[in-house]
Write a protein that holds these residues in place. Structure first.
Motif, PDB file in Angstrom:
ATOM      1  N   PRO A  85       0.829  -1.211   0.000  1.00 34.75           N
ATOM      2  CA  PRO A  85       0.000   0.000   0.000  1.00 34.75           C
ATOM      3  C   PRO A  85       0.860   1.255   0.000  1.00 34.75           C
ATOM      4  O   PRO A  85       1.920   1.300   0.633  1.00 34.75           O
ATOM      5  CB  PRO A  85      -0.797  -0.130   1.303  1.00 34.75           C
ATOM      6  CG  PRO A  85       0.093  -0.936   2.209  1.00 34.75           C
ATOM      7  CD  PRO A  85       0.828  -1.897   1.316  1.00 34.75           C
ATOM      8  N   ILE A  86       0.389   2.272  -0.700  1.00 36.98           N
ATOM      9  CA  ILE A  86       1.105   3.545  -0.744  1.00 36.98           C
ATOM     10  C   ILE A  86       0.126   4.663  -1.036  1.00 36.98           C
ATOM     11  O   ILE A  86      -0.826   4.493  -1.812  1.00 36.98           O
ATOM     12  CB  ILE A  86       2.233   3.518  -1.802  1.00 36.98           C
ATOM     13  CG1 ILE A  86       3.050   4.815  -1.758  1.00 36.98           C
ATOM     14  CG2 ILE A  86       1.675   3.277  -3.196  1.00 36.98           C
ATOM     15  CD1 ILE A  86       4.290   4.800  -2.641  1.00 36.98           C
ATOM     16  N   VAL A 198      -2.451   1.925  -4.674  1.00 38.93           N
ATOM     17  CA  VAL A 198      -2.342   3.381  -4.495  1.00 38.93           C
ATOM     18  C   VAL A 198      -3.639   3.938  -3.926  1.00 38.93           C
ATOM     19  O   VAL A 198      -4.732   3.665  -4.443  1.00 38.93           O
ATOM     20  CB  VAL A 198      -2.009   4.073  -5.827  1.00 38.93           C
ATOM     21  CG1 VAL A 198      -1.939   5.591  -5.636  1.00 38.93           C
ATOM     22  CG2 VAL A 198      -0.691   3.539  -6.386  1.00 38.93           C
ATOM     23  N   SER A 199      -3.516   4.712  -2.857  1.00 33.84           N
ATOM     24  CA  SER A 199      -4.658   5.385  -2.247  1.00 33.84           C
ATOM     25  C   SER A 199      -4.539   6.887  -2.458  1.00 33.84           C
ATOM     26  O   SER A 199      -3.444   7.410  -2.689  1.00 33.84           O
ATOM     27  CB  SER A 199      -4.718   5.092  -0.743  1.00 33.84           C
ATOM     28  OG  SER A 199      -4.828   3.705  -0.500  1.00 33.84           O
ATOM     29  N   GLY A 200      -5.669   7.572  -2.364  1.00 31.69           N
ATOM     30  CA  GLY A 200      -5.650   9.020  -2.518  1.00 31.69           C
ATOM     31  C   GLY A 200      -6.951   9.526  -3.080  1.00 31.69           C
ATOM     32  O   GLY A 200      -7.898   8.761  -3.339  1.00 31.69           O
ATOM     33  N   SER A 201      -7.004  10.824  -3.296  1.00 36.48           N
ATOM     34  CA  SER A 201      -8.223  11.462  -3.808  1.00 36.48           C
ATOM     35  C   SER A 201      -8.065  11.943  -5.237  1.00 36.48           C
ATOM     36  O   SER A 201      -8.926  12.644  -5.757  1.00 36.48           O
ATOM     37  CB  SER A 201      -8.594  12.650  -2.914  1.00 36.48           C
ATOM     38  OG  SER A 201      -7.519  13.589  -2.862  1.00 36.48           O
ATOM     39  N   GLY A 202      -6.944  11.570  -5.884  1.00 32.97           N
ATOM     40  CA  GLY A 202      -6.695  12.029  -7.246  1.00 32.97           C
ATOM     41  C   GLY A 202      -7.574  11.335  -8.273  1.00 32.97           C
ATOM     42  O   GLY A 202      -8.227  10.326  -7.995  1.00 32.97           O
ATOM     43  N   SER A 203      -7.539  11.884  -9.473  1.00 27.51           N
ATOM     44  CA  SER A 203      -8.331  11.301 -10.573  1.00 27.51           C
ATOM     45  C   SER A 203      -7.556  11.279 -11.879  1.00 27.51           C
ATOM     46  O   SER A 203      -8.112  10.949 -12.921  1.00 27.51           O
ATOM     47  CB  SER A 203      -9.627  12.102 -10.763  1.00 27.51           C
ATOM     48  OG  SER A 203      -9.327  13.469 -11.067  1.00 27.51           O
ATOM     49  N   ALA A 204      -6.274  11.609 -11.825  1.00 31.27           N
ATOM     50  CA  ALA A 204      -5.480  11.739 -13.053  1.00 31.27           C
ATOM     51  C   ALA A 204      -5.196  10.379 -13.677  1.00 31.27           C
ATOM     52  O   ALA A 204      -4.858   9.404 -12.990  1.00 31.27           O
ATOM     53  CB  ALA A 204      -4.172  12.463 -12.766  1.00 31.27           C
TER      54      ALA A 204
END
Length: 339
Positions: A85-86, A198-204
């Motif tokens: 996880p990252i 991959v975790s996060g709030s991005g959408s790219a």
């Protein structure tokens, strides 16, 4: 007990001697260190260890860069058994076990989205890869050129990249590769793939022009793969597209796909003349020339090794290692190395 110690000593020395090139030994993901797949060792473990890095056969190069072997290394399976996880925007550091100083060339790190949860069963074929970092020619001069591989050695065999902060969450393969061009006209590719979540709030996501097919990218790319590194190189273009536009930060674009280094920056690490591109397979237990490799046990390989020779040496060495371990086992009174 003495037989256990003899077997352990023999195995350790053979494993050290066998390594003539290099592979990713460990991966640090957001501060946590994971072991890479260790050739000549992990395949003999039962059960096989669950690594985040996909299996590689040895420390040698990929022979056919138009086959699927170029994706994650020769015969690599379509799963690793684990995911790391990252958070998007965090760093991944690849630690190589060693690298010969004369195996000079670029280092490219790419990613491919496997899906939402896991990369198990994902092969990475087709136009699915996008670059997050690349570095090729750093400087040139009449006394030699400095390449990304030189920087790797200067960094203690560690290569750090950043997962783009705006990247869409999901399961990804991250692939790092060194292209060694020491044998002019016979490029050697050393790829390694690891599985990330991959975790996060991005959408790219990458555009179609930023995606590429690994089995196609090196076709008709002689200017990128067959450069004569033993003469002054004033410009160099890394094969394939540029780093994705959303991979912001100076480390993601150390190198444009075209580099025009200053002639005032000679590299003192590359002063020898160009070697011939042909060589014969040597006895792995005979005296060998010393290379400027970093790491490992200090044994090196000829700078003129062709991909065929490198693969033959790795296979031959692995066979010799297994044979000697087997002999040591048979010499034990019970025939069991663990007795």
């Amino acid at each position: 007990m003495k037989y256990i110690l003899t077997l352990f000593t023999l195995s350790t020395s053979l494993l050290s001697y066998v390594s003539a090139h290099g592979y990713v030994q460990s991966i640090e993901v957001e501060g946590k260190t994971y072991s890479g797949w260790i050739p000549f060792q992990d395949e003999y473990s039962s059960p096989a260890p669950a690594r985040i890095t996909r299996k590689i056969p040895n420390d040698g190069p990929v022979g056919d860069y138009t086959s699927n072997d170029i994706i994650c290394n020769t015969g690599a399976p379509d799963k690793a058994g684990a995911q790391a996880p990252i958070d998007a925007g965090k760093e991944v550091t690849f630690k190589w076990n060693q690298w010969p100083g004369e195996h000079k060339g670029p280092i490219v790190t790419s990613m491919a989205r496997c899906g939402d949860d896991s990369c198990d069963g994902y092969e990475g074929t087709g136009e699915v890869w996008f670059k997050i970092h690349q570095l090729g020619l750093i400087s040139s001069g009449d006394n030699g050129n400095t390449w990304a591989s030189d920087k790797l050695i200067q960094n203690g065999l560690k290569w750090t990249v950043t997962v783009p902060e705006s990247l869409k969450p999901g399961a990804y393969l991250i692939r790092t590769e060194i292209l060694a061009m020491h044998s002019t006209g016979s490029p050697q590719f050393y790829p390694s793939c690891s599985q990330l979540t991959v975790s996060g709030s991005g959408s790219a996501t990458p555009s179609s022009s930023e995606l590429y097919d690994l089995t196609e990218v090196y076709k008709n790319a002689d200017e990128s793969t067959k450069t004569n590194i033993w003469q002054r190189v004033d410009s160099y273009k890394i094969a394939g597209p540029s780093v994705v536009s959303f991979a912001a930060g100076e480390d993601s674009t150390d190198d444009d796909t075209s580099t025009e280094p200053s002639s005032s920056s000679p590299a003192p690490t590359s002063t020898r003349t160009r070697p011939t591109s042909s060589t014969s397979v040597r006895n792995e237990f005979a005296d060998q020339p010393t290379s400027t490799s970093a790491g490992g046990s200090g044994s090196g390989s000829s700078s003129s090794d062709s991909p065929k020779t490198c693969r033959a040496k790795s296979k031959r060495s692995a066979s010799v290692a297994r044979r000697h371990v087997g002999n040591a086992q048979r010499r034990s009174p019970s025939g069991n190395a663990h007795s």
